[in-house]
Design an enzyme around this catalytic site. Structure first.
Site, mmCIF file in Angstrom:
data_model
loop_
_atom_site.group_PDB
_atom_site.id
_atom_site.type_symbol
_atom_site.label_atom_id
_atom_site.label_comp_id
_atom_site.label_asym_id
_atom_site.label_seq_id
_atom_site.Cartn_x
_atom_site.Cartn_y
_atom_site.Cartn_z
ATOM 1 N N ASP A 253 4.680 -9.067 71.852
ATOM 2 C CA ASP A 253 4.828 -8.301 70.612
ATOM 3 C C ASP A 253 5.605 -9.051 69.545
ATOM 4 O O ASP A 253 5.594 -8.644 68.375
ATOM 5 C CB ASP A 253 5.550 -6.981 70.904
ATOM 6 C CG ASP A 253 4.763 -6.085 71.843
ATOM 7 O OD1 ASP A 253 3.541 -5.985 71.665
ATOM 8 O OD2 ASP A 253 5.370 -5.496 72.758
ATOM 9 N N GLU B 268 24.873 -6.784 36.907
ATOM 10 C CA GLU B 268 25.755 -7.572 37.771
ATOM 11 C C GLU B 268 26.023 -6.907 39.109
ATOM 12 O O GLU B 268 26.169 -7.585 40.127
ATOM 13 C CB GLU B 268 27.101 -7.842 37.065
ATOM 14 C CG GLU B 268 26.990 -8.705 35.812
ATOM 15 C CD GLU B 268 26.926 -7.850 34.557
ATOM 16 O OE1 GLU B 268 27.310 -8.323 33.495
ATOM 17 O OE2 GLU B 268 26.473 -6.684 34.660
ATOM 18 N N ASP C 120 2.830 -0.612 70.091
ATOM 19 C CA ASP C 120 2.238 -0.908 71.388
ATOM 20 C C ASP C 120 2.229 0.389 72.194
ATOM 21 O O ASP C 120 2.955 1.337 71.896
ATOM 22 C CB ASP C 120 3.065 -1.980 72.096
ATOM 23 C CG ASP C 120 2.360 -2.542 73.309
ATOM 24 O OD1 ASP C 120 1.150 -2.314 73.452
ATOM 25 O OD2 ASP C 120 3.017 -3.207 74.120
ATOM 26 N N ASN D 140 20.964 0.460 24.761
ATOM 27 C CA ASN D 140 22.127 0.019 23.986
ATOM 28 C C ASN D 140 21.897 -1.347 23.347
ATOM 29 O O ASN D 140 22.251 -1.575 22.187
ATOM 30 C CB ASN D 140 23.362 -0.033 24.873
ATOM 31 C CG ASN D 140 23.986 1.336 25.054
ATOM 32 O OD1 ASN D 140 23.692 2.265 24.307
ATOM 33 N ND2 ASN D 140 24.826 1.474 26.059
ATOM 34 N N ASP E 128 8.123 -4.278 72.698
ATOM 35 C CA ASP E 128 9.258 -4.671 73.534
ATOM 36 C C ASP E 128 9.008 -5.918 74.361
ATOM 37 O O ASP E 128 9.865 -6.322 75.136
ATOM 38 C CB ASP E 128 9.649 -3.529 74.479
ATOM 39 C CG ASP E 128 8.483 -3.081 75.363
ATOM 40 O OD1 ASP E 128 7.392 -3.688 75.274
ATOM 41 O OD2 ASP E 128 8.668 -2.128 76.143
ATOM 42 N N ASN F 198 29.635 -2.948 29.138
ATOM 43 C CA ASN F 198 28.777 -3.188 30.300
ATOM 44 C C ASN F 198 29.563 -3.090 31.596
ATOM 45 O O ASN F 198 29.109 -2.506 32.584
ATOM 46 C CB ASN F 198 28.116 -4.567 30.170
ATOM 47 C CG ASN F 198 27.050 -4.800 31.216
ATOM 48 O OD1 ASN F 198 26.150 -3.989 31.380
ATOM 49 N ND2 ASN F 198 27.145 -5.916 31.921
ATOM 50 N N ASP G 197 28.997 -0.274 34.575
ATOM 51 C CA ASP G 197 28.686 -0.667 35.956
ATOM 52 C C ASP G 197 29.665 -0.034 36.941
ATOM 53 O O ASP G 197 29.276 0.425 38.021
ATOM 54 C CB ASP G 197 28.713 -2.187 36.099
ATOM 55 C CG ASP G 197 27.411 -2.833 35.634
ATOM 56 O OD1 ASP G 197 26.383 -2.123 35.608
ATOM 57 O OD2 ASP G 197 27.420 -4.026 35.288
#
Length: 865
Positions: free
Chosen positions: A601, A292, A334, A665, A597, A690, A694
């Site tokens: 490009d 999660e 470039d 687990n 730039d 759980n 977390d």
């Protein structure tokens, strides 16, 4: 005859200038006097307005729906629905908020790409002078059609692609398409012949900086070069390395979840029949395998990386680009403005014998100072470092530069001396000379041998990447006070002045740093081969091979993907070919960055895994880029790469811990459900386990990375994740089984005591093993960040308090006897020791062989998308 669409007027490659003037006029059913108003209106109705850049913004529902079908997002939403159905409203709310934040971030990033297209639209002119039935009229650029004849003057933007019918000293600035700082001379195309190059053509989005032209419009709208750039920026490019990795992880978790849930349901059905409790148990297993907090860990880790990079003058516009920067193993760049200063500098002068000559410099500066007409950037560079003349030389007359002569001349006087000083193209100027100046300023006859020797010297200097101007002089009679073209003969050749777009002082060090970091630098330039090769030598760039734009045009995508891996220098490359090179490298399995730039490009920036631009770049390039360098210095990239690798290392810590611990687990519970007369944990206890696990990992984004993690590019490797999971997950299951046997066989634990004891053993091993598997080095040699220590030990303390005190009674927990607690501590200590021993085996796939396999996987995933 029926006129073809605007783009069809060109050849298959869009090279309309190769067709020749008369052929193109015939194909377009046009004349040099322009179209009639009626015909122009009809073509505008039939083929549409001249809009090279159109906005294709997608609606918000489409953007959201596209992300909801991603495996990881789908898993999280299913977990949220299940949590809500079982009464776990807190989990439902948390997961939904996380998913919404992730989707909002992705939608924001896509909107940024659409903004790049809108920026490109703003770069186009709005009015142009067109010839309609032989008369000049002002029309909106959007009304220009193929077959129109337009008149352009210095300062005008070119409205479309076309062929030059008349030219008067015209020069065009094509930097937005080619990136090169030198203006390009533009000539009228001959009546009956075609051109080999683009000297007779103009392109939409460029500008005329000198002279005036009449142009026959050959292609409008999306068929222009600027239109091709717009299409490429709006195209749906294959997902980046980060996106492919997250997708692969989602599919891996989905498979593991499906396997365990089906396994549990089948075993429960075979033993007890399918009850509501066994169904909820299987559902809890599915939720337990769901990471999660993965979106949160990713976002926080990437955000911290972005903050650290901002301190180094690097602005991160797309957070996932930080990971891609760390995974990057090829940087395409470039030349102009990135490796060079993007300005013309006078770097010296040489005489006819090749030695340095201050006299040649002095003569050239006198010419630049006193010649009238347009002063170009070469004159500016010559005069930039010149000392004041002090009035010694005075101008009497001059002949300004023009494209027929390709030279400029001045008549100057100092005392009784009168000199004509001429500056221009070396080869053409040498043809006007019959003598040459020696090092001692004496002159000698310019015979064939001397002429050949000087030409060879000019060719050698040109091969070193230098742009040259020849300088010649001629003593004039004392009564001379005017100049004519006839005077430009019988000259004395003095030598040449040399110019270069100089390499950046920091570029050489930056290239070395990138090489040391395992990043291959490839230069993609529109300039000539000698210039690019000389630059590579100047920067000590370890370059292999050279390929021209003409060669690229002959190769199919598959052949190009094979060739580009062995080539580091690309010359005379068209804007659309830059993006082809980037995509070819990505198809070959590389994670590719591109830095540029200019407007030219932007397609390659858009196509790369990580697009980079600089603060001084065009708005289009900055909008298309995911990362913008506030200082145009490649040196900060090496630091950014290290930050990206640190970010990836921390994300993978969570992935490894989450998948292996959760899988272990859940596997333990699935196996236990086969032999126990009761479920090893109730569904609520699984969700608490759980959630606390977390929470223990929220400090991972703040953790430091091992030096080995920063030494080379890192790629998402699902084989490595699966290997780690299949080694470390079953290892924890073995100790779980030992715990089960001890609780039942030795202590004779009942249901509540069994569940409480196993919950304590599970959470204890899960959380403490974080300090073991967070690093590939021995855990006592790599210190975790203090915030990770606080979150991990804090979550562990909360779990133990909940399980071992009366607070846990509502959740089915009971107090444990001291012998049971001591046994659990011994099992946990032995598990941590064995995990340390087996860790090198589990992480082996993340070594060199794992990187190779990861690249193959990347290539397959790229093609699959």
């Amino acid at each position: 005859m029926t006129m073809e669409p605007a783009g069809a007027a060109a050849s298959a490659e869009g090279e309309f200038w190769r067709e020749g003037r008369n052929v193109l006029l015939q194909r377009l059913e046009a004349s040099s006097d322009g179209l009639s108003d009626a015909e122009a209106a009809e073509r505008l109705r039939r083929y549409g307005p001249n809009l090279a850049v159109t906005s294709l913004r997608r609606g918000l529902p489409f953007k959201i729906a596209k992300r909801l079908v991603e495996p990881l997002i789908a898993i999280l939403l299913i977990a949220a629905l299940i949590s809500g159905a079982t009464g776990d409203w807190q989990s439902l709310i948390i997961i939904v908020l996380i998913v919404l934040a992730s989707i909002a971030l992705d939608v924001f990033q896509e909107t940024q790409a659409e903004n790049a297209v809108d920026a490109l639209r703003r770069a186009v002119a709005v009015q142009v002078t067109a010839l309609r039935s032989g008369r000049r009229v002002e029309i909106p650029v959007r009304d220009v059609v193929a077959g129109d004849v337009v008149a352009l003057h210095a300062g005008d933007l070119v409205p479309a692609d076309g062929l030059i019918l008349e030219s008067h000293d015209a020069m065009a600035d094509e930097a937005v398409l080619t990136g090169e700082p030198f203006p390009v001379e533009k000539l009228a195309v001959p009546e009956d012949s075609a051109a080999d190059g683009t000297d007779n053509a103009l392109f939409g989005g460029t500008s005329l900086v000198a002279g005036e032209v009449r142009m026959l419009v050959a292609a409008t709208g999306a068929d222009t070069r600027l239109g091709a750039i717009s299409r490429s920026m709006q195209a749906s490019e294959p997902p980046t390395a980060f996106e492919r990795g997250v997708h692969g992880l989602g599919m891996l978790i989905l498979r593991l979840t499906g396997f365990l849930v089906l396994f549990v349901l089948l075993t429960q059905l075979a033993r007890h029949g399918l009850s509501i409790e066994s169904f909820l148990f299987a559902v809890a297993l599915a939720v337990g395998l769901t990471p999660e907090l993965l979106p949160v860990v990713m976002t926080v880790t990437l955000a911290r990386g972005a903050m650290r990079m901002a301190q180094r003058q690097v602005v991160v516009k797309r957070l996932s680009a930080i990971h891609d920067l760390g995974a990057m193993d090829v940087l395409c760049t470039d030349k102009t403005g990135t490796l060079t200063e993007a300005r013309i500098a006078h770097v010296g002068s040489f005489g006819c014998d090749g030695t340095d000559s201050s006299r040649v410099t002095e003569l050239a500066r006198i010419n630049s100072r006193f010649c009238s007409g347009l002063r170009n950037n070469l004159d500016t560079a010559l005069l930039a470092s010149a000392a004041e003349d002090g009035g010694a030389w005075r101008p009497l007359a001059d002949l300004p530069f023009d494209f027929q002569r390709r030279r400029s001349s001045v008549l100057v006087v100092k005392g009784d001396e009168r000199e004509m000083i001429v500056k221009g193209a070396p080869e053409a100027l040498l043809a006007l000379c019959d003598r040459f100046e020696q090092a001692d300023h004496n002159t000698d006859k310019l015979d064939d041998a001397a002429r050949a020797r000087i030409l060879a010297l000019i060719e050698t200097k040109g091969a070193q990447g230098l742009r040259l101007l020849g300088v010649a002089r001629r003593p004039m009679p004392s009564e001379a006070d005017a100049l004519s073209r006839e005077d430009e003969a019988g000259l004395i050749f003095a030598g040449c002045v040399a110019f270069i777009d100089p390499p950046k002082a920091s570029a050489s060090v930056a290239v070395s740093q990138l090489a040391a970091a395992g990043v291959r630098v490839k230069v993609i330039s529109g300039d000539a081969a000698p210039v690019v090769q000389h630059l590579a030598e100047s920067l000590a760039l370890p370059a292999r091979g050279l390929m021209s734009g003409e060669e690229i045009a002959t190769l199919a995508d598959a052949a190009l993907a094979s060739r580009v891996q062995q080539v580091d220098l690309f010359v005379r490359v068209a804007p659309e070919q830059k993006a082809r090179i980037v995509l070819a490298l990505r198809k070959a399995g590389h994670t590719v960055g591109f830095i540029g730039d200019g407007i030219n490009d932007a397609p390659a920036i858009h196509a790369a895994d990580v697009g980079l631009s600089v603060e001084g770049g065009t708005e289009v390039a900055r909008e298309a880029a995911a990362i913008v360098l506030l200082a145009p210095d490649l040196g900060v990239l090496a630091q950014g790469i290290a930050e990206g690798r640190r970010t990836y290392a921390n994300i993978m810590k969570y992935v490894r811990m989450g998948t292996s611990s959760n899988f272990g687990n859940m596997l333990s519970m699935a196996l236990a459900s086969m032999v126990l007369p009761f479920l090893p944990l109730n569904p609520l206890q699984i969700l608490i386990n759980n959630m606390l696990y977390d929470l223990s990992e929220v400090g991972i984004p703040f953790d430091e990375a091992d030096p080995a993690d920063l030494a080379r590019p890192r790629h998402w490797d699902m084989h490595a994740v699966l290997r780690f999971t299949l080694v470390m997950g079953p290892l924890s299951s073995v100790f779980d089984a030992a715990t089960f046997a001890l609780l039942l066989g030795v202590f004779g634990a009942g249901v509540e005591m069994f569940r409480t004891a196993w919950f304590v053993e599970s959470i204890l091993t899960q959380i403490l093993v974080i300090f073991v598997i967070r690093t590939a080095a021995p855990s006592w040699r790599s210190r975790p960040h203090r915030f990770l220590v606080m979150t991990s030990l804090g979550a562990l303390a909360a779990a133990l308090i909940l399980a071992l005190t009366p607070l846990g009674h509502p959740f089915g927990f009971v107090a444990l006897p001291v012998p049971v607690l001591l046994a659990i501590l011994m099992i946990a200590a032995f598990y941590l020791w064995l995990a340390e021993m087996l860790k090198p085996l589990a992480m082996q796939a993340e070594g060199n062989r794992g990187t190779v396999r990861a690249r193959h996987w990347e290539a397959r995933r790229f093609r699959a998308f």
